[in-house]
Design a protein around this motif. Sequence first.
Motif, PDB file in Angstrom:
ATOM      1  N   VAL A 159     -20.660   6.045  42.303  1.00  0.00           N
ATOM      2  CA  VAL A 159     -20.184   5.091  43.299  1.00  0.00           C
ATOM      3  C   VAL A 159     -18.749   5.458  43.636  1.00  0.00           C
ATOM      4  O   VAL A 159     -17.910   5.591  42.741  1.00  0.00           O
ATOM      5  N   THR A 160     -18.461   5.650  44.918  1.00  0.00           N
ATOM      6  CA  THR A 160     -17.101   5.937  45.349  1.00  0.00           C
ATOM      7  C   THR A 160     -16.532   4.733  46.099  1.00  0.00           C
ATOM      8  O   THR A 160     -17.257   3.805  46.451  1.00  0.00           O
ATOM      9  N   ARG A 161     -15.216   4.815  46.359  1.00  0.00           N
ATOM     10  CA  ARG A 161     -14.553   3.708  47.044  1.00  0.00           C
ATOM     11  C   ARG A 161     -14.850   3.696  48.549  1.00  0.00           C
ATOM     12  O   ARG A 161     -14.361   2.849  49.288  1.00  0.00           O
ATOM     13  N   GLY A 162     -15.698   4.631  48.989  1.00  0.00           N
ATOM     14  CA  GLY A 162     -16.166   4.593  50.367  1.00  0.00           C
ATOM     15  C   GLY A 162     -15.486   5.592  51.283  1.00  0.00           C
ATOM     16  O   GLY A 162     -14.742   6.464  50.852  1.00  0.00           O
ATOM     17  N   THR A 163     -15.757   5.449  52.567  1.00  0.00           N
ATOM     18  CA  THR A 163     -15.252   6.362  53.589  1.00  0.00           C
ATOM     19  C   THR A 163     -14.135   5.702  54.382  1.00  0.00           C
ATOM     20  O   THR A 163     -14.296   4.594  54.900  1.00  0.00           O
ATOM     21  N   SER A 164     -12.992   6.411  54.448  1.00  0.00           N
ATOM     22  CA  SER A 164     -11.826   5.878  55.140  1.00  0.00           C
ATOM     23  C   SER A 164     -10.901   7.038  55.463  1.00  0.00           C
ATOM     24  O   SER A 164     -10.902   8.050  54.741  1.00  0.00           O
ATOM     25  N   PRO A 165     -10.100   6.951  56.559  1.00  0.00           N
ATOM     26  CA  PRO A 165      -9.143   8.013  56.842  1.00  0.00           C
ATOM     27  C   PRO A 165      -8.286   8.326  55.615  1.00  0.00           C
ATOM     28  O   PRO A 165      -7.840   7.423  54.910  1.00  0.00           O
ATOM     29  N   ARG A 166      -8.057   9.608  55.354  1.00  0.00           N
ATOM     30  CA  ARG A 166      -7.425  10.044  54.116  1.00  0.00           C
ATOM     31  C   ARG A 166      -6.055   9.401  53.915  1.00  0.00           C
ATOM     32  O   ARG A 166      -5.160   9.528  54.744  1.00  0.00           O
ATOM     33  N   ASN A 167      -5.920   8.718  52.801  1.00  0.00           N
ATOM     34  CA  ASN A 167      -4.680   8.044  52.422  1.00  0.00           C
ATOM     35  C   ASN A 167      -4.762   7.790  50.927  1.00  0.00           C
ATOM     36  O   ASN A 167      -5.776   7.296  50.436  1.00  0.00           O
ATOM     37  N   HIS A 168      -3.712   8.139  50.184  1.00  0.00           N
ATOM     38  CA  HIS A 168      -3.771   7.970  48.737  1.00  0.00           C
ATOM     39  C   HIS A 168      -3.990   6.522  48.322  1.00  0.00           C
ATOM     40  O   HIS A 168      -4.678   6.243  47.334  1.00  0.00           O
ATOM     41  N   ALA A 169      -3.383   5.582  49.033  1.00  0.00           N
ATOM     42  CA  ALA A 169      -3.569   4.165  48.709  1.00  0.00           C
ATOM     43  C   ALA A 169      -5.018   3.755  48.994  1.00  0.00           C
ATOM     44  O   ALA A 169      -5.727   4.410  49.773  1.00  0.00           O
ATOM     45  N   PHE A 170      -5.443   2.685  48.332  1.00  0.00           N
ATOM     46  CA  PHE A 170      -6.802   2.192  48.543  1.00  0.00           C
ATOM     47  C   PHE A 170      -7.033   1.918  50.031  1.00  0.00           C
ATOM     48  O   PHE A 170      -6.103   1.544  50.761  1.00  0.00           O
ATOM     49  N   PRO A 171      -8.262   2.076  50.511  1.00  0.00           N
ATOM     50  CA  PRO A 171      -8.570   1.741  51.900  1.00  0.00           C
ATOM     51  C   PRO A 171      -8.482   0.239  52.121  1.00  0.00           C
ATOM     52  O   PRO A 171      -8.471  -0.540  51.155  1.00  0.00           O
ATOM     53  N   PRO A 172      -8.417  -0.204  53.367  1.00  0.00           N
ATOM     54  CA  PRO A 172      -8.326  -1.637  53.640  1.00  0.00           C
ATOM     55  C   PRO A 172      -9.578  -2.384  53.180  1.00  0.00           C
ATOM     56  O   PRO A 172     -10.650  -1.787  53.012  1.00  0.00           O
ATOM     57  N   ALA A 173      -9.427  -3.669  52.979  1.00  0.00           N
ATOM     58  CA  ALA A 173     -10.560  -4.509  52.580  1.00  0.00           C
ATOM     59  C   ALA A 173     -11.676  -4.382  53.607  1.00  0.00           C
ATOM     60  O   ALA A 173     -11.441  -4.239  54.804  1.00  0.00           O
ATOM     61  N   GLY A 174     -12.900  -4.416  53.113  1.00  0.00           N
ATOM     62  CA  GLY A 174     -14.049  -4.341  54.002  1.00  0.00           C
ATOM     63  C   GLY A 174     -14.693  -2.978  54.077  1.00  0.00           C
ATOM     64  O   GLY A 174     -15.793  -2.842  54.629  1.00  0.00           O
ATOM     65  N   VAL A 175     -14.031  -1.928  53.549  1.00  0.00           N
ATOM     66  CA  VAL A 175     -14.647  -0.600  53.520  1.00  0.00           C
ATOM     67  C   VAL A 175     -15.755  -0.591  52.467  1.00  0.00           C
ATOM     68  O   VAL A 175     -15.531  -0.948  51.310  1.00  0.00           O
ATOM     69  N   SER A 176     -16.927  -0.189  52.869  1.00  0.00           N
ATOM     70  CA  SER A 176     -18.085  -0.225  51.971  1.00  0.00           C
ATOM     71  C   SER A 176     -18.066   0.943  50.990  1.00  0.00           C
ATOM     72  O   SER A 176     -17.694   2.063  51.349  1.00  0.00           O
ATOM     73  N   GLN A 177     -18.469   0.676  49.768  1.00  0.00           N
ATOM     74  CA  GLN A 177     -18.596   1.724  48.766  1.00  0.00           C
ATOM     75  C   GLN A 177     -19.765   2.650  49.123  1.00  0.00           C
ATOM     76  O   GLN A 177     -20.639   2.285  49.908  1.00  0.00           O
ATOM     77  N   THR A 178     -19.741   3.842  48.548  1.00  0.00           N
ATOM     78  CA  THR A 178     -20.846   4.784  48.713  1.00  0.00           C
ATOM     79  C   THR A 178     -21.565   4.934  47.378  1.00  0.00           C
ATOM     80  O   THR A 178     -20.955   5.324  46.385  1.00  0.00           O
ATOM     81  N   LEU A 179     -22.839   4.610  47.351  1.00  0.00           N
ATOM     82  CA  LEU A 179     -23.673   4.761  46.161  1.00  0.00           C
ATOM     83  C   LEU A 179     -24.683   5.874  46.400  1.00  0.00           C
ATOM     84  O   LEU A 179     -25.396   5.864  47.398  1.00  0.00           O
ATOM     85  N   VAL A 180     -24.694   6.835  45.497  1.00  0.00           N
ATOM     86  CA  VAL A 180     -25.663   7.933  45.550  1.00  0.00           C
ATOM     87  C   VAL A 180     -26.339   8.045  44.191  1.00  0.00           C
ATOM     88  O   VAL A 180     -25.677   7.898  43.148  1.00  0.00           O
ATOM     89  N   ALA A 181     -27.625   8.285  44.184  1.00  0.00           N
ATOM     90  CA  ALA A 181     -28.328   8.543  42.925  1.00  0.00           C
ATOM     91  C   ALA A 181     -29.491   9.489  43.173  1.00  0.00           C
ATOM     92  O   ALA A 181     -30.100   9.470  44.247  1.00  0.00           O
ATOM     93  N   TYR A 182     -29.763  10.321  42.179  1.00  0.00           N
ATOM     94  CA  TYR A 182     -30.919  11.213  42.262  1.00  0.00           C
ATOM     95  C   TYR A 182     -31.495  11.397  40.864  1.00  0.00           C
ATOM     96  O   TYR A 182     -30.850  11.068  39.849  1.00  0.00           O
TER      97      TYR A 182
END
Length: 288
Positions: A92-115
């Motif tokens: 699980v990642t913190r999601g997709t957002s324009p590159r910035n070291h600080a956390f992305p703004p509230a509301g950015v969806s996490q990315t869940l991958v499993a195989y």
Amino acid sequence: MEYVVLNGEIIERYQAKIDVEDRGYQFGDGVYEVIRVYNGIMFTGREHLERLVSSAEKIGMKLGWTIEELESLFNTLIKKNGIGTGIVYMQVTRGTSPRNHAFPPAGVSQTLVAYTRDMQRPMNNLANGVKTILAEDIRWLRCDIKSLNLLGNILAKQKAAEAGCYEAFLHRGETITEGSSSNIFIIKDGTVYTHPANNFILNGITRQTLEKLCKANGVPFVEKEFTTADLLAADEIAIGSTTSEITPAVEVDGQPVGNGEPGPVTRKLQTLFQQEIERQCGTLAVNS
């Protein structure tokens, strides 16, 4: 046809796409788990998913899925892919957002991958043991978090591979911490010793399971720091991980451990561990 999980949905693998600005790809900003599957059943699945939640919380991320939702997803994925003996990998990642070291703004969806992946038990290693080397522990100071940042582990594992060995035993100064992808147990005079579960190691699920089994079956188990000298003077050494189970280490830096063969305490630990697998997942085939 192979299926994967992407953001809570089970889809065909070729359909899965991740944005190039996903923070897992850009920063390693995420957490992961690997769960063993025996007879189509996740072994210690709940414990792994609880640790996934814990790792996420430690990096300031509250998972967008409950443990129950993840269990259901992964059980369905195992069945759709026909996995008998293998693994489920998830991150699980913190999601997709324009590159910035600080956390992305509230509301950015996490990315869940499993195989899933077919993976047989390492029967030869379990029977005969493996060779290992020592390597300096150059990792960060929060090894208790199962994060996607694994460069220190990878470099140590590669050093072991280039030396014709299975695992690298990491040390900070003279203190042994853990393996590049495993926990370490030394046995001296019948007692099992392992590094305390603090920020210098990952508290492995296999490690936790083994501790419970030892305490329930009268095998002395001590959480205590030990040195490289203690390691080299051990009667027996074992490594534990999800995919390695309880594997004997029979050589360190070219020096035999004990008489150079898996010892009796390690054999007992292997028996107890296999009994626990079968208690949760059913009888294992002899050659599985």
